[in-house]
Design a protein around this motif. Structure first.
Motif, PDB file in Angstrom:
ATOM      1  N   UNK A  71      -8.988  16.258  29.832  1.00 64.52           N
ATOM      2  CA  UNK A  71     -10.328  15.697  30.026  1.00 64.52           C
ATOM      3  C   UNK A  71     -11.125  15.651  28.732  1.00 64.52           C
ATOM      4  N   UNK A  72     -10.751  16.484  27.759  1.00 69.94           N
ATOM      5  CA  UNK A  72     -11.439  16.506  26.466  1.00 69.94           C
ATOM      6  C   UNK A  72     -10.645  15.807  25.370  1.00 69.94           C
ATOM      7  N   UNK A  73      -9.421  15.375  25.680  1.00 68.80           N
ATOM      8  CA  UNK A  73      -8.509  14.911  24.644  1.00 68.80           C
ATOM      9  C   UNK A  73      -9.019  13.678  23.913  1.00 68.80           C
ATOM     10  N   UNK A  74      -9.614  12.743  24.629  1.00 70.96           N
ATOM     11  CA  UNK A  74     -10.121  11.528  23.994  1.00 70.96           C
ATOM     12  C   UNK A  74     -11.177  11.869  22.956  1.00 70.96           C
ATOM     13  N   UNK A  77       0.821  -1.219   0.000  1.00 67.08           N
ATOM     14  CA  UNK A  77       0.000   0.000   0.000  1.00 67.08           C
ATOM     15  C   UNK A  77       0.853   1.265   0.000  1.00 67.08           C
ATOM     16  N   UNK A  78       0.483   2.187  -0.876  1.00 67.32           N
ATOM     17  CA  UNK A  78       1.176   3.469  -0.997  1.00 67.32           C
ATOM     18  C   UNK A  78       0.201   4.567  -0.592  1.00 67.32           C
ATOM     19  N   UNK A  79       0.634   5.435   0.299  1.00 69.18           N
ATOM     20  CA  UNK A  79      -0.252   6.497   0.763  1.00 69.18           C
ATOM     21  C   UNK A  79       0.520   7.753   1.098  1.00 69.18           C
ATOM     22  N   UNK A  80      -0.097   8.579   1.897  1.00 68.79           N
ATOM     23  CA  UNK A  80       0.488   9.861   2.306  1.00 68.79           C
ATOM     24  C   UNK A  80       0.100  10.122   3.751  1.00 68.79           C
ATOM     25  N   UNK A  81       0.991  10.750   4.504  1.00 64.77           N
ATOM     26  CA  UNK A  81       0.733  11.115   5.898  1.00 64.77           C
ATOM     27  C   UNK A  81       0.567  12.624   6.002  1.00 64.77           C
ATOM     28  N   UNK A  82      -0.509  13.047   6.678  1.00 64.07           N
ATOM     29  CA  UNK A  82      -0.704  14.471   6.901  1.00 64.07           C
ATOM     30  C   UNK A  82      -1.570  14.691   8.127  1.00 64.07           C
ATOM     31  N   UNK A  83      -1.720  15.940   8.513  1.00 63.20           N
ATOM     32  CA  UNK A  83      -2.568  16.263   9.654  1.00 63.20           C
ATOM     33  C   UNK A  83      -4.031  16.006   9.291  1.00 63.20           C
ATOM     34  N   UNK A 123       2.727  24.448  28.853  1.00 67.92           N
ATOM     35  CA  UNK A 123       1.273  24.336  28.799  1.00 67.92           C
ATOM     36  C   UNK A 123       0.790  25.056  27.555  1.00 67.92           C
ATOM     37  N   UNK A 124      -0.023  24.375  26.759  1.00 66.49           N
ATOM     38  CA  UNK A 124      -0.585  24.955  25.538  1.00 66.49           C
ATOM     39  C   UNK A 124      -2.088  25.139  25.741  1.00 66.49           C
ATOM     40  N   UNK A 125      -2.508  26.390  25.936  1.00 68.34           N
ATOM     41  CA  UNK A 125      -3.893  26.692  26.270  1.00 68.34           C
ATOM     42  C   UNK A 125      -4.265  25.920  27.530  1.00 68.34           C
ATOM     43  N   UNK A 126      -5.128  24.916  27.447  1.00 70.75           N
ATOM     44  CA  UNK A 126      -5.523  24.133  28.615  1.00 70.75           C
ATOM     45  C   UNK A 126      -4.795  22.798  28.709  1.00 70.75           C
ATOM     46  N   UNK A 127      -3.916  22.536  27.763  1.00 71.87           N
ATOM     47  CA  UNK A 127      -3.215  21.256  27.713  1.00 71.87           C
ATOM     48  C   UNK A 127      -1.947  21.312  28.561  1.00 71.87           C
ATOM     49  N   UNK A 128      -1.901  20.479  29.593  1.00 70.82           N
ATOM     50  CA  UNK A 128      -0.765  20.428  30.504  1.00 70.82           C
ATOM     51  C   UNK A 128       0.083  19.195  30.186  1.00 70.82           C
ATOM     52  N   UNK A 151      -2.697  13.510  14.533  1.00 69.84           N
ATOM     53  CA  UNK A 151      -3.639  14.310  15.326  1.00 69.84           C
ATOM     54  C   UNK A 151      -3.125  14.425  16.752  1.00 69.84           C
ATOM     55  N   UNK A 152      -3.031  15.660  17.242  1.00 71.52           N
ATOM     56  CA  UNK A 152      -2.547  15.942  18.592  1.00 71.52           C
ATOM     57  C   UNK A 152      -3.496  16.916  19.290  1.00 71.52           C
ATOM     58  N   UNK A 153      -4.388  16.431  20.130  1.00 74.43           N
ATOM     59  CA  UNK A 153      -5.235  17.353  20.893  1.00 74.43           C
ATOM     60  C   UNK A 153      -4.424  18.380  21.688  1.00 74.43           C
ATOM     61  N   UNK A 154      -3.244  18.008  22.123  1.00 72.11           N
ATOM     62  CA  UNK A 154      -2.374  18.923  22.874  1.00 72.11           C
ATOM     63  C   UNK A 154      -2.136  20.218  22.104  1.00 72.11           C
ATOM     64  N   UNK A 155      -2.033  20.127  20.774  1.00 72.23           N
ATOM     65  CA  UNK A 155      -1.720  21.301  19.960  1.00 72.23           C
ATOM     66  C   UNK A 155      -2.967  22.050  19.495  1.00 72.23           C
ATOM     67  N   UNK A 156      -4.155  21.521  19.750  1.00 70.74           N
ATOM     68  CA  UNK A 156      -5.368  22.173  19.252  1.00 70.74           C
ATOM     69  C   UNK A 156      -5.793  23.293  20.205  1.00 70.74           C
ATOM     70  N   UNK A 157      -5.040  24.389  20.155  1.00 70.62           N
ATOM     71  CA  UNK A 157      -5.154  25.448  21.155  1.00 70.62           C
ATOM     72  C   UNK A 157      -6.333  26.387  20.939  1.00 70.62           C
ATOM     73  N   UNK A 158      -7.040  26.248  19.844  1.00 73.06           N
ATOM     74  CA  UNK A 158      -8.208  27.120  19.610  1.00 73.06           C
ATOM     75  C   UNK A 158      -9.489  26.513  20.161  1.00 73.06           C
TER      76      UNK A 158
END
Length: 318
Positions: free
Chosen positions: A213-216, A171-177, A248-253, A200-207
């Motif tokens: 507690x919301x990461x999952x 399989x040939x594919x591509x990796x991206x956000x 700490x990024x926004x609420x991510x510790x 995908x990194x909830x830690x970086x989703x600062x907006x």
């Protein structure tokens, strides 16, 4: 995300493909020196023997080229052969060096033969190239990216290169956000891929609310959104994790406790059901996403409990 939808996607995989468990591996060490075969040997062996797990037996690479060379195949390949570690190969697709990546792939196919090709789990053409040319990527000074048409062209070149070799049909594919995958302007890349690699990194989703507690729920919302744009193609989780230390990024510790929580909720929901490459076995950067302390990984214990209780297997955000 409910277990039923996660299970349905896993069912789309064939045989052992749905069982891939691996880490991401850089081509350089913490001192920026190129990683050598002995370094990869040690890491791959440590990953296979992590306490609390059934073993991480696959490795995702970012480049085909050994550090310090122009187009010599990366020494992770003989290390993988020596340790029976499967590989999600990576060809770096930004910055105008793709021809060298392709040359290294062709050399490796010729040099190592079926000992190598039997271990190829997949081939990723590029890593977050589409994100880097997006408004968010540009705002964050993410570096040089590549246009969708470039990625499609490179995918076609890889398909041509593996014809007539033991890698034919891999399989040939591509990796991206995940944000790049849900951008419909990139749909031509989806069409060209056999699989989509999602970072995908909830830690970086600062907006948004990016607390642990919301990461999952945040992660599986991104996963579901990517699946929704995948046109029925498999979505592999190619990068995710939570840092044990850092700002700490926004609420991510960043903390060991929160990394443990994220592992218990996200990793334990994915492993054995979806091809997953966790970020990362060891590093020294800040934030630090390490699962084990950087250094002598042969004797390193996990920084937190990696056990997935039977009752939590398959549990995910509701």
């Amino acid at each position: 995300m409910r277990f039923s939808s996660l299970y349905s996607l896993a069912a789309a995989f064939h045989g052992a493909a749905a069982q891939i468990r691996g880490f991401n591996y850089a081509s350089t060490l913490s001192n920026s020196a190129p990683a050598q075969q002995s370094d990869f040997n040690a890491e791959f062996t440590a990953a296979k023997n992590l306490p609390g797990t059934s073993g991480f037996t696959s490795a995702r690479l970012y480049t085909m080229i050994q550090g310090g060379t122009t187009d010599t195949p990366i020494s992770a390949i003989p290390a993988a052969i020596a340790t029976n570690t499967t590989l999600l190969l990576g060809l770096w697709a930004s910055g105008g060096t793709f021809a060298n990546e392709l040359a290294a792939l062709k050399t490796a196919l010729s040099q190592y033969g079926t000992d190598f090709t039997n271990l190829i789990a997949g081939i990723s053409v590029g890593s977050e190239d589409l994100y880097r040319i997006s408004p968010t990527g540009i705002e964050n000074n993410s570096g040089v990216g590549a246009e969708p048409s470039d990625i499609v062209n490179y995918i076609n070149q890889v398909r041509s290169a593996i014809q007539g070799t033991g890698a034919k049909g891999k399989p040939v594919g591509h990796v991206d956000t995940w944000t790049a995958w849900v951008n419909t302007s990139n749909s031509a890349v989806v069409d060209a891929c056999d699989f989509l690699g999602m970072d995908a990194y909830p830690y970086w989703q600062t907006t948004t609310d990016n607390s642990i507690s919301s990461a999952n729920a945040t992660f599986f919302s991104a996963y579901d959104a990517t699946v929704g744009q995948a046109k029925g193609k498999p979505v592999w989780v190619t990068e995710t994790g939570w840092p044990v230390s850092g700002p700490t990024e926004n609420q991510a510790v960043a903390s060991t406790q929160n990394a443990q929580t994220y592992w218990s909720q996200v990793a334990c929901s994915l492993l054995g059901k979806v091809n997953t490459y966790w970020y990362i076995l060891q590093e020294t950067a800040s934030p630090n996403f390490s699962v084990v302390s950087a250094g002598d990984v042969s004797s390193a214990a996990p920084l937190y409990d990696l056990t997935c209780a039977a009752s939590s297997s398959g549990a995910s955000a509701q």
